[in-house]
Design an enzyme around this catalytic site. Structure first.
Site, PDB file in Angstrom:
ATOM      1  CB  CYS A 120      -3.527  11.710  20.548  1.00  0.00           C
ATOM      2  SG  CYS A 120      -3.073  10.807  19.055  1.00  0.00           S
ATOM      3  CB  CYS A 143      -2.751   8.028  20.594  1.00  0.00           C
ATOM      4  SG  CYS A 143      -1.783   9.248  19.700  1.00  0.00           S
ATOM      5  CG  ASP A 144      -4.792   7.738  23.902  1.00  0.00           C
ATOM      6  OD1 ASP A 144      -3.996   6.778  23.871  1.00  0.00           O
ATOM      7  OD2 ASP A 144      -4.477   8.879  24.250  1.00  0.00           O
TER       8      ASP A 144
END
Lengths: 318, 318
Positions: B134, B137-138
């Site tokens: 992701c 997200c990251d």
């Protein structure tokens, strides 16, 4: 030139700013003339924002958001936006109330909405302490208690039906004996054993003490008879103003499609009918009007704005 | 007879349960055979869930959710649902793996999705500690650092473009030199100065130490030459399985409309094509795959389920 202008500083705007800056957009400004936090900061008790298990005030719930959301470069400008427009084929123009103008490649509008006041005595004083405009938010605080709902439209009766699932009794207080709500909704409310109609009345006042509301006093329009309902909760649904003024153009049209209530039409990615313009939170159609939903919208819109701006760069459109 | 069956215990399912029970639905069961929390519990660092400003593990982020969400009567059943069906004109049937069957007036399906593994050495070992699926997200954890993206489809290249906004360099690692991604997306990636293509290679392994990933070793398919990329982040986008198995009927059809990827088609209220059946979180079309978005979906779906069940009661349909 901004990559992104965010209009409004509630849960949707803050989350959009967090996601946009953390996703690499530069020059992202959130316009909010007051303190960030949004309408929820007027609530005295919130217990349904997932991850915050304590019952907290709306003010406390939102206290940590600005720091978290601005950590990645989001700027907060305490200025009032009067209009967002887009000259043909060019970038967005963000006009401020001091006459200055900023340009932006993309815009997320999340200015929310404002429930109308009914105008009775005590309404402002007890707002958030017994007077509410949101059954989903506050209904549970009156579980197995009696409440009053003020209004006669679809929202009032649908919210009364919602409250009847939770409360021991729901008085629907309406100044006429006819209802603007859909006949099928009126029928469902009439057939609900927990709902009692109190019609042809004016609301005199909501009264209480430092702990909150203790009751509501009504007056029969014909006889002048006073009715006292000793309820701890009063839900007011007498209309809702969508805060879409910034989208209104000089010729009176809107920058993007809005529905009959003035709510901004969006798809599942929070895209409006105008490319590069997104809407998030209570301003959009079908908004559940919950903090977690508005925040989800903001993240969603920001992800769309990042992709849009990246695309613009390649195409040199703006 | 349940008012509502919730299939899946991630952020969407938990929030749906919170809203449904707090809104007065009775006999609400969340089916989750493992611990509640969802896929996010595999992440080592989360800093973009609004309201939780510390950087926390996914496990810590979700730790307080079950207690909060079950406080209003939601029941968690640690059972595996094998199928949700609906005999003509009747209530939903929820079939469990032990052969038992429960009936429900409404269903919210939020079983999420599972990114496919590429199958290289170190992929599982370093998942959540340098190996990610992701970018939203990251990606930020690798700001101004170099990362590798594994894959050649639309998602891989779109995520590479997203990462190029944040990272100093993005290697797109693909086993062929042709791409399944749309030609326009491939072109945008090729023209991006931060993206470098490494094609016709196999991933040998991701290596690192207790702190996380230190690099990725590739092998040229033709020459056998080994390429070492000393990157701290490796993003794998080699496909995604939507966990829609419970919606599959005995004849192979789905209980509601799904798109070409198997994602459940919903509207802005998370309603599927089957009345009374809602979808929330990563299983639905256009899911942003973020905790806050899944939670928003869950609240939204629960509000819809409450209205649906109330309507059923009046009509005695079920």
């Amino acid at each position: 030139m901004l990559d992104l202008a965010i209009i409004g500083g509630g849960p949707a705007g803050l989350t959009a700013g967090l996601y946009a800056t953390r996703g690499g957009l530069e020059n992202v400004v959130m316009y909010e003339k007051g303190m960030p936090g949004g309408a929820i900061t007027q609530s005295s008790e919130v217990e349904n924002y997932p991850g915050i298990k304590e019952v907290v005030s709306g003010m406390d719930l939102m206290a940590s958001w600005p720091e978290q959301c601005m950590r990645f470069g989001l700027k907060h400008e305490m200025a009032e936006v009067v209009r967002v427009s887009r000259p043909e084929g060019l970038c967005f123009k963000v006009e401020l109330s001091d006459g200055s103008v900023e340009t932006a490649k993309s815009v997320i509008v999340c200015t929310g909405g404002t429930p109308r006041k009914a105008g009775f005595k005590g309404e402002e004083e007890f707002f958030g302490r017994g007077v509410s405009t949101c059954a989903t938010c506050d209904g549970f605080f009156y579980r197995d208690k009696e409440v009053a709902v003020i209004g006669g439209g679809d929202t009032a009766l649908e919210e009364a039906l919602y409250l009847a699932n939770i409360c021991s009794k729901v008085y629907v207080v309406h100044r006429r004996d006819e209802f603007r709500a859909a006949p099928s909704t009126v029928k469902r409310a009439r057939e609900n054993g927990k709902i009692e109609f109190v019609t042809n009345v004016l609301v005199e006042e909501v009264y209480g003490d430092a702990m909150g509301v203790q009751g509501i006093r009504l007056k029969k329009k014909d006889s002048g008879e006073v009715i006292d309902l000793p309820v701890p909760g009063v839900f007011v649904f007498v209309g809702y103003d969508v805060n879409n003024r910034v989208l209104k153009q000089e010729d009176g049209s809107f920058l993007c499609d809005v529905n009959e209530y003035g709510e901004v039409v969006v798809d599942l990615q929070m895209r409006t009918s105008e490319q590069g313009l997104f809407a998030a939170g209570d301003i959009r159609i079908m908004a559940p009007k919950q903090v977690v939903c508005a925040a989800g919208d903001g993240a969603n819109a920001a992800i769309g704005a990042i992709a849009y701006v990246e695309h613009l760069h390649r195409e040199n459109l703006c």
